[in-house]
Design an enzyme around this catalytic site. Structure first.
Site, PDB file in Angstrom:
ATOM      1  N   GLY A 161       0.552  -1.447   0.046  1.00  0.00           N
ATOM      2  CA  GLY A 161      -0.161  -0.222  -0.156  1.00  0.00           C
ATOM      3  C   GLY A 161       0.934   0.939   0.241  1.00  0.00           C
ATOM      4  N   THR A 162       1.639   1.020   0.397  1.00  0.00           N
ATOM      5  CA  THR A 162       2.752   2.149   0.738  1.00  0.00           C
ATOM      6  C   THR A 162       3.331   2.540  -0.696  1.00  0.00           C
ATOM      7  OG1 THR A 162       2.878   1.971   3.448  1.00  0.00           O
ATOM      8  CG2 THR A 162       5.034   3.797   2.161  1.00  0.00           C
TER       9      THR A 162
ATOM     10  N   ASN B 200      -9.482   3.602   6.995  1.00  0.00           N
ATOM     11  CA  ASN B 200      -8.870   2.886   7.622  1.00  0.00           C
ATOM     12  C   ASN B 200      -9.333   2.712   9.037  1.00  0.00           C
ATOM     13  OD1 ASN B 200      -7.157   4.927   7.425  1.00  0.00           O
ATOM     14  ND2 ASN B 200      -5.783   3.951   8.515  1.00  0.00           N
TER      15      ASN B 200
ATOM     16  N   GLN C  44      -8.861  -1.055   2.489  1.00  0.00           N
ATOM     17  CA  GLN C  44      -9.015  -1.710   2.838  1.00  0.00           C
ATOM     18  C   GLN C  44     -10.726  -2.282   2.846  1.00  0.00           C
ATOM     19  OE1 GLN C  44      -8.679  -2.139   6.201  1.00  0.00           O
ATOM     20  NE2 GLN C  44      -7.055  -0.809   6.741  1.00  0.00           N
TER      21      GLN C  44
ATOM     22  N   GLY D 197      -1.937  -7.018   0.104  1.00  0.00           N
ATOM     23  CA  GLY D 197      -2.301  -8.084   0.541  1.00  0.00           C
ATOM     24  C   GLY D 197      -2.645  -8.299   1.106  1.00  0.00           C
ATOM     25  N   HIS D 198      -1.933  -7.886   1.986  1.00  0.00           N
ATOM     26  CA  HIS D 198      -1.779  -8.679   3.836  1.00  0.00           C
ATOM     27  C   HIS D 198      -3.641  -7.842   4.253  1.00  0.00           C
ATOM     28  CE1 HIS D 198      -0.735  -5.161   6.184  1.00  0.00           C
ATOM     29  NE2 HIS D 198      -0.708  -4.508   5.185  1.00  0.00           N
TER      30      HIS D 198
ATOM     31  N   THR E  36      12.857  -6.865  -9.407  1.00  0.00           N
ATOM     32  CA  THR E  36      12.185  -7.678  -9.902  1.00  0.00           C
ATOM     33  C   THR E  36      10.977  -8.344  -9.402  1.00  0.00           C
ATOM     34  OG1 THR E  36      14.533  -8.937 -10.533  1.00  0.00           O
ATOM     35  CG2 THR E  36      13.501 -10.547  -9.986  1.00  0.00           C
TER      36      THR E  36
ATOM     37  N   CYS F 195       1.289   6.221  14.882  1.00  0.00           N
ATOM     38  CA  CYS F 195       2.319   5.940  15.664  1.00  0.00           C
ATOM     39  C   CYS F 195       3.622   5.977  14.983  1.00  0.00           C
ATOM     40  CB  CYS F 195       2.221   4.135  15.968  1.00  0.00           C
ATOM     41  SG  CYS F 195       3.312   3.781  17.130  1.00  0.00           S
TER      42      CYS F 195
END
Lengths: 398, 366
Positions: free
Chosen positions: A68-69, A154, A182, A203-204, A240, A336
């Site tokens: 995402g970043t 989020n 999200q 993905g996560h 790659t 944070c």
């Protein structure tokens, strides 16, 4: 352990983990010309096609990234640089509730690259209106490089009507980027139908692997690369390709999208029970963000798995610690920096006072969430809030 | 016990936490974020509140397998310690911010919060012994920190645990190394943690502004130099005076007194710094004393200063201290700590110095 922090990251789906593990054993650089390279390339392209199908995009629009970043940075900086170079555009129109991956990229462009930023007003739920966007564009349409508005927030889970917002941009030829990290796999989402020009996903958050994401970038929009090298992904993104992660991502996205309707309904029901249960025990707890039954563009107005609440008189940090000690994991939903919690910029943008922003927790449900998770939380939350309230008052005493 | 361990990221609090875990207590590690500006918390600053220090503390907590959180007390720290530090200097006194931090932050804000959250005590890595509520110097006299803890009340001390009092610093480092803690050979922190570059006068100048004033020879009354603000000076200071006129006898001159009201600094020979009589503000006593009843003890007047035998007379909200041996460079705002017991290592009480006089009233031991 009761895991109520799926918006931070959610467990990998078994199918995705299996596919990824299998691919880890295979050699092959997707850019190599020999048989092993072709095999890897085939995995990458089949994955790209599968993800495109799941998102309603064309395969040629998808750029694999590290998450995402990177996707947000590539969209915001890359499109800004490209449009500044081609026709000297300098304005960025941004929602103040964006993730830091967008916000900080924008702040950086403002500080170092001469970008001018138009911050969109949001309502008390954190939602951006079509009228506000139009007004902002009309101040000087020819100078707008990019609009970036997240699909779903989020922290508080509020969903924007991205399709309607994209319709505002289209007549002006202004690209709209949306951070949909999200949203993918939980909200009805069709890239082509939505009219967006760029979309971030990772993905996560949906059961895929960490460190793998996509920037959907319309082939009509060009972006200047962030890092230079082999130009593997459309000459916009070098490096790659991580074939195992791409394959895991593809399986994760497909499974999430296929089971979306059923899962969204199940999570919404669980979430409603969680919110009702907390408000029954703690009557002054406030639900932040869009109401649970709100509707946007025919779909949920709030992420089905999101419950973001403020507990007056409590410090979010104290609540988190007390819950953690009782085996319940959630988030203060706050930015944070250096391990030091700051009042959430999202809540402040929604007009919340600092105390309310500080005294809030985000519970987020996902594919492994159960009734027992909600029961466990409802069982311990009254005592935890009472204790945190005493600590909150002691902190205020001088 | 269910305890909070304040973990600075240094070796002392790491070993203190480890000892508590090994003694069977439920320990939760807390790092205090005290810096107000993000810059001050980044790499390059000294002290105990950089991000690197927080990460060191977190790594120790990982190794000890205890929960770890960062508590943001920057607002409280700024109001109670940093602002007070500046205000004290502005008033011509020389504060000890570590004493203040223990009084207001570690054993007040943190302790109160810990108790409210259901913990029983706060553990720190201070070098001091605390047995059954009796505060004593560390066995490592060179590293002893009982001075900065002496103004804590009996209630505060009753809720504190200092596991390192029986160990020397070398032993602490060995214990850290034996447990594989990476902070074992981390250098000690010095100076004032919120003044990253160690330039106290520069820090005060930034907060209080520069104001040119006279440096006056105390004996002749002549102006012998200029300064950029009386608040930048402390009694007993010798360096940084930049005097244009040499002393008649050619001997070094020291700051004898600082008057912020008329922005003057008075200087004179070292002998003139000799102090014999001190008045303090309200004392904290850890032993039974009677108002007006003089008490012979050993007094320490600076964090790393020499001690002197003295006779202390307690009054309602103040004390009077007659030093048996003159001491130099005693500044208002510092703390006087009274020690007693067979080894003169038991903290009897403490109070803040208000005025210091040159008169040696009574030098004969009682």
């Amino acid at each position: 352990m009761t895991y109520l922090d799926h918006a931070a990251t959610t467990p990998m789906l078994p199918g995705a983990a299996e596919a990824m593990a299998q691919q880890l054993g295979a050699v092959g650089n997707a850019s190599s010309l020999h048989a092993s390279g072709r095999a890897a390339r085939r995995v990458v392209e089949e994955s790209r096609e599968a993800i495109a199908a799941a998102l309603g995009a064309r395969p040629s629009e998808l750029i694999f990234t590290s998450g995402g970043t990177e996707s947000d940075n590539l969209a915001v900086k890359g499109i800004f640089w490209s449009r500044r170079e081609s026709d000297s555009r300098r304005r960025l129109i941004i929602s103040p509730t964006e993730h830091h991956a967008v916000l900080d990229a924008v702040e950086w462009l403002h500080k170092h690259e001469g970008a001018q930023v138009c911050w969109l007003p949001t309502d008390s739920h954190g939602r951006v209106s079509v009228d506000a966007l139009l007004a902002c564009i009309e101040e000087d349409p020819d100078d707008v490089a990019l609009v970036s508005i997240m699909w779903a927030n989020n922290e508080v889970g509020t969903v924007n009507d991205i399709t309607a917002l994209a319709q505002v941009c289209t007549p002006f030829g202004i690209p709209l980027h949306t951070d949909a990290v999200q949203a993918v796999g939980i909200l009805p989402l069709d890239v082509t139908a939505s009219g967006v020009d760029a979309l971030t996903m990772t993905g996560h958050k949906l059961g895929g692997p960490y460190g793998a994401g996509v920037l959907m970038l319309s082939t009509d929009v060009s972006a200047t690369p962030l890092s230079h090298g082999g130009g593997q992904e459309r000459d916009v993104r070098s490096g790659t390709l991580d074939t195992p992660a791409v394959r895991g991502l593809s399986v994760g996205v497909q499974e999430a999208v296929v089971g979306r309707t059923e899962r969204a309904a199940r999570l919404a029901a669980l979430r409603d029970r969680l919110v009702d249960g907390i408000q029954a025990e703690i009557p002054d707890a406030v639900l932040n963000g869009s109401p649970v039954d709100s509707v946007v563009a025919g779909g949920p107005g709030r992420l089905p798995g999101n419950a973001h609440l403020s507990f007056p008189g409590c410090e979010g940090d104290a609540l988190l610690m007390l819950l953690d000690a009782r085996g319940i994991e959630c988030s203060t939903g706050s930015a944070c920096s250096a391990g030091v919690s700051q009042p959430s910029h999202v809540l402040l943008a929604m007009g919340a006072e600092v105390e309310r922003a500080r005294g809030s927790l985000r519970f987020s449900l996902g594919h492994t969430s159960t009734e027992a998770d909600v029961d466990h939380l409802l069982e311990v939350i009254p005592a935890v809030v009472e204790r945190a309230r005493r600590a909150g008052l002691s902190g205020a005493r001088r | 016990m269910n305890v909070i361990a304040a973990m600075s990221g240094g070796v002392d609090s790491a070993v203190a936490s480890a000892l508590m875990v090994e003694a069977g207590h439920a320990v939760t590690g807390i790092h205090l974020a005290l810096a107000s500006t993000p810059d001050a918390s980044r790499i390059g600053s000294r002290g105990c509140c950089t991000v690197a220090d927080a990460n060191d503390a977190r790594r120790v907590a990982d190794v000890l397998d205890i929960p770890f959180y960062v508590w943001n007390l920057a607002d409280r720290f700024r109001a109670d310690v940093v602002d007070d530090f500046v205000a004290e200097y502005a008033a011509g006194r020389t504060p000890n911010p570590c004493v203040r931090c223990n009084e207001r932050i570690k054993f007040a804000a943190v302790l109160d919060r810990a108790l409210a959250l259901g913990f029983d005590a706060v553990v720190t890595g201070h070098h001091a012994r605390l047995d059954a509520g009796v505060l004593r110097r560390s066995v490592d006299v060179g590293k002893d920190q009982s001075y900065v803890l002496a103004t804590l009340t009996d209630r505060q001390l009753g809720l504190a645990v200092f596991p390192l009092g029986e160990m020397t610093k070398d032993q602490v480092r060995q214990e850290a190394a034996r447990r594989g803690l990476l902070v074992a050979d981390k250098p000690d922190s010095h100076d004032i943690c919120f003044i990253a570059d160690g330039d106290t006068r520069g820090f005060l100048g930034k907060h209080l502004g520069a104001r040119i004033g006279d440096v006056i020879d105390d004996q002749t009354g002549h102006v012998v130099g200029q300064h950029h603000g009386a608040h930048g000076f402390t009694v007993g200071q010798r360096r940084g005076l930049s005097l244009g006129v040499p002393a008649a006898d050619g001997k070094p001159r020291y700051v004898l007194s600082v008057s912020v009201a008329d922005n003057t600094v008075r200087v004179g020979p070292g002998e003139a710094l000799e102090i014999g009589f001190i008045r303090t503000g309200a004392p904290v006593w850890h032993t039974d004393v009677a108002v007006g009843e003089p008490l012979d003890c050993i007094v320490q007047l600076r964090a790393h200063g020499m001690t002197s035998p003295a006779t202390v007379t307690p009054y309602e909200h103040r004390t009077e201290i007659a030093l048996h041996r003159g001491q130099r460079g005693i500044a208002a705002g510092q703390t006087a700590v009274f020690y007693g017991g067979a080894d003169a290592d038991v903290v009897l009480g403490a109070a803040r110095i208000e005025t210091a006089d040159r008169v040696l009233t009574d030098t004969s031991p009682r």
